[in-house]
Design a protein around this motif. Structure first.
Motif, PDB file in Angstrom:
ATOM      1  N   LEU A 175       8.421   9.515   7.472  1.00  0.00           N
ATOM      2  CA  LEU A 175       7.742   8.336   6.929  1.00  0.00           C
ATOM      3  C   LEU A 175       8.677   7.554   6.006  1.00  0.00           C
ATOM      4  N   VAL A 176       9.542   8.266   5.302  1.00  0.00           N
ATOM      5  CA  VAL A 176      10.553   7.581   4.488  1.00  0.00           C
ATOM      6  C   VAL A 176      11.501   6.796   5.385  1.00  0.00           C
ATOM      7  N   ASP A 177      11.941   7.413   6.486  1.00  0.00           N
ATOM      8  CA  ASP A 177      12.825   6.727   7.436  1.00  0.00           C
ATOM      9  C   ASP A 177      12.158   5.493   8.032  1.00  0.00           C
ATOM     10  N   PHE A 178      10.849   5.576   8.241  1.00  0.00           N
ATOM     11  CA  PHE A 178      10.105   4.438   8.797  1.00  0.00           C
ATOM     12  C   PHE A 178       9.896   3.325   7.772  1.00  0.00           C
ATOM     13  N   GLY A 179      10.179   3.615   6.493  1.00  0.00           N
ATOM     14  CA  GLY A 179       9.969   2.623   5.441  1.00  0.00           C
ATOM     15  C   GLY A 179       8.558   2.604   4.904  1.00  0.00           C
ATOM     16  N   ALA A 180       7.771   3.660   5.200  1.00  0.00           N
ATOM     17  CA  ALA A 180       6.378   3.693   4.748  1.00  0.00           C
ATOM     18  C   ALA A 180       6.266   4.020   3.266  1.00  0.00           C
ATOM     19  N   LEU A 181       7.263   4.700   2.725  1.00  0.00           N
ATOM     20  CA  LEU A 181       7.278   5.031   1.302  1.00  0.00           C
ATOM     21  C   LEU A 181       8.715   5.345   0.898  1.00  0.00           C
ATOM     22  N   SER A 182       8.954   5.408  -0.408  1.00  0.00           N
ATOM     23  CA  SER A 182      10.306   5.662  -0.905  1.00  0.00           C
ATOM     24  C   SER A 182      10.566   7.164  -1.005  1.00  0.00           C
ATOM     25  N   VAL A 183      11.823   7.510  -1.227  1.00  0.00           N
ATOM     26  CA  VAL A 183      12.201   8.917  -1.383  1.00  0.00           C
ATOM     27  C   VAL A 183      11.482   9.538  -2.577  1.00  0.00           C
ATOM     28  N   VAL A 355       2.641   2.892   2.209  1.00  0.00           N
ATOM     29  CA  VAL A 355       1.881   3.462   1.096  1.00  0.00           C
ATOM     30  C   VAL A 355       1.911   2.408  -0.008  1.00  0.00           C
ATOM     31  N   MET A 356       0.776   1.770  -0.233  1.00  0.00           N
ATOM     32  CA  MET A 356       0.717   0.657  -1.173  1.00  0.00           C
ATOM     33  C   MET A 356       0.630   1.126  -2.623  1.00  0.00           C
ATOM     34  N   SER A 389       9.091  -7.324   4.163  1.00  0.00           N
ATOM     35  CA  SER A 389       9.987  -6.535   3.323  1.00  0.00           C
ATOM     36  C   SER A 389       9.410  -6.490   1.907  1.00  0.00           C
ATOM     37  N   GLY A 390      10.011  -5.707   1.078  1.00  0.00           N
ATOM     38  CA  GLY A 390       9.543  -5.591  -0.295  1.00  0.00           C
ATOM     39  C   GLY A 390      10.167  -4.389  -0.959  1.00  0.00           C
ATOM     40  N   LYS A 391       9.639  -4.034  -2.128  1.00  0.00           N
ATOM     41  CA  LYS A 391      10.189  -2.916  -2.878  1.00  0.00           C
ATOM     42  C   LYS A 391       9.072  -2.015  -3.389  1.00  0.00           C
ATOM     43  N   PHE A 392       9.418  -0.738  -3.488  1.00  0.00           N
ATOM     44  CA  PHE A 392       8.524   0.237  -4.102  1.00  0.00           C
ATOM     45  C   PHE A 392       8.903   0.359  -5.573  1.00  0.00           C
ATOM     46  N   HIS A 393       7.913   0.184  -6.439  1.00  0.00           N
ATOM     47  CA  HIS A 393       8.150   0.246  -7.880  1.00  0.00           C
ATOM     48  C   HIS A 393       7.407   1.430  -8.487  1.00  0.00           C
ATOM     49  N   SER A 394       8.007   2.004  -9.507  1.00  0.00           N
ATOM     50  CA  SER A 394       7.354   3.084 -10.242  1.00  0.00           C
ATOM     51  C   SER A 394       6.988   2.608 -11.641  1.00  0.00           C
TER      52      SER A 394
END
Length: 421
Positions: A175-183, A355-356, A389-394
């Motif tokens: 799922l990480v490879d697919f871009g569904a969520l970050s590492v 994963v939003m 596209s976009g970014k995953f933020h913590s």
């Protein structure tokens, strides 16, 4: 109507009338194919039809598929690139490939052929579809999920929706490879699953809830006893100690129905370490929360909702289906006490799945549930080559977080700290 279909219709009924039901049941696909080839050749020659050897083989394959398999659907089911099959009557078949829906050239001969295939799908898993029971949830032999609606409820002909089963188990790293969520998101979810956090996965239809649930189940300890409860079994847990339970529809006499709620209640007597409900839809949510609150940590489920906040409201509504006596404040306290994380997934309009949010249920302020977003996905304002596209933020993790508390117990506190350092 194309020529192949015309010839198929001409010989089909004659062969079906002549075939012996007992022989059909005993014959393998290869044996049946050999028998049918002889019959097809005889009929073609007697009618003086011009049919090539390849077309004759195609006719035999179509006959075998209809007698032993799913008829015109068989080729679509066998195609690994197709993730969903949607049938709107005999002449409108749509498929989803790489997140995009398109119309398939596949058609049924008529409504009768389509409904025969629908009844076969249902009967193969001990379910029925008829005038008295025009709705059915079932599964194929490979685990693919099926929903069937027949006339008069389906106005334009029998409707079948198939969510294909993927034989290859998708892991969090996939799922990480697919871009569904970050590492980092994958790391925190794997720790939360391993450390027995109670997790709800929320999202719309086709958003990837079950796929993520399967991926998270890979971090359950091998020594844990897991009970799964589903309407149509599709979870692919790999642990050695699993009890799989499936609901049952009522018989023709209207008796014998076993609901998800009854199975959840019964599962509590089976000494489970974790209970996994494939999808909470109704009153079983009440027992699910009770299980989470009475020592069955690490339990998981999915539900339909658009945001983590909506998931709380949806859970409240489902609990009220089970009991109308509890005040809303008590229901919310029960949810807050039971649920640790809500993972929100969504299928975006370009067909991708993300994963939003990963949100922690923190507590109550007055009568309101307090949540903190640990991670979120922010989409870019413009598309890149037609893709979102976009970014995953913590937003970081509070030192009082249940993840920190459980990680400390399992000796993983430093691993969690490194993720957010």
């Amino acid at each position: 109507m194309n020529r192949f279909k015309e010839i198929y219709i001409k010989i089909r009924d004659e062969i079906f009338d002549a075939i012996d039901v007992g022989t059909l049941a005993e014959s393998s696909r290869m044996e049946l194919s050999q028998q049918l080839m002889s019959s097809v050749n005889l009929l073609i020659e007697s009618r003086d039809l011009q049919v090539s050897n390849q077309q004759r083989q195609n006719l035999v394959n179509a006959l075998v598929d209809e007698l032993k398999g799913l008829g015109p659907l068989q080729a679509l089911v066998n195609n690994d690139d197709i993730s969903d099959i949607m049938i709107n009557g005999p002449f409108n078949v749509f498929i989803e490939i790489n997140g995009k829906v398109e119309k398939s050239p596949v058609q049924f001969i008529n409504e009768e052929q389509l409904i025969t295939i629908a009844k076969r799908i249902a009967s193969d898993v001990g379910r029925r579809i008829d005038d008295s029971k025009p709705l059915c949830d079932a599964r194929l032999a490979d685990g693919s999920r099926v929903n069937i609606v027949i006339p008069p409820l389906a106005i334009d002909g029998t409707s079948i929706s198939i969510r294909k089963f993927k034989e290859q188990k998708i892991k969090l790293e996939n799922l990480v490879d697919f871009g569904a969520l970050s590492v980092d998101m994958a790391k925190i979810l794997s720790i939360a699953s391993h450390c027995k956090c109670n997790i709800l996965i929320s999202g719309g239809t086709g958003s990837g809830k079950t796929t993520l649930l399967n991926a998270l189940s890979g971090f359950i300890g091998e020594g844990e006893r897991v009970v799964t409860i589903e309407d149509a079994a599709e979870l692919q847990l790999q642990q050695p100690h699993i009890v799989r339970l499936e609901t049952r529809q009522a018989s023709v006499e209207g008796t014998g129905e076993i609901s998800a709620r009854e199975l959840v209640i019964n599962s509590l007597r089976m000494r489970p370490d974790r209970i996994i409900v494939g999808e909470c839809r109704g009153a079983e949510a009440f027992e699910m929360l009770q299980a989470m609150n009475t020592g069955h940590d690490g339990s998981m489920s999915t539900l339909h909702a658009n945001t983590p906040r909506d998931a709380i409201a949806r859970t409240e509504s489902m609990v009220m289906m089970a009991t109308s006596n509890l005040p809303i404040a008590a229901i919310r306290r029960s949810i807050v006490s039971a649920v640790d994380l809500i993972v929100q997934v969504r299928r975006l309009h370009d067909g991708s799945r993300k994963v939003m949010y990963i949100s922690e249920v923190v507590g109550m302020e007055g009568d309101n549930v307090v949540m903190e977003d640990i991670f979120r996905f922010d989409a870019a304002p413009t598309l890149e080559e037609g893709r979102i596209s976009g970014k995953f933020h913590s937003s970081g993790l509070s030192k009082n977080s249940v993840i920190y508390q459980r990680a400390r117990y399992f000796g993983l506190e430093s691993t969690v700290r490194d993720i957010f350092s």
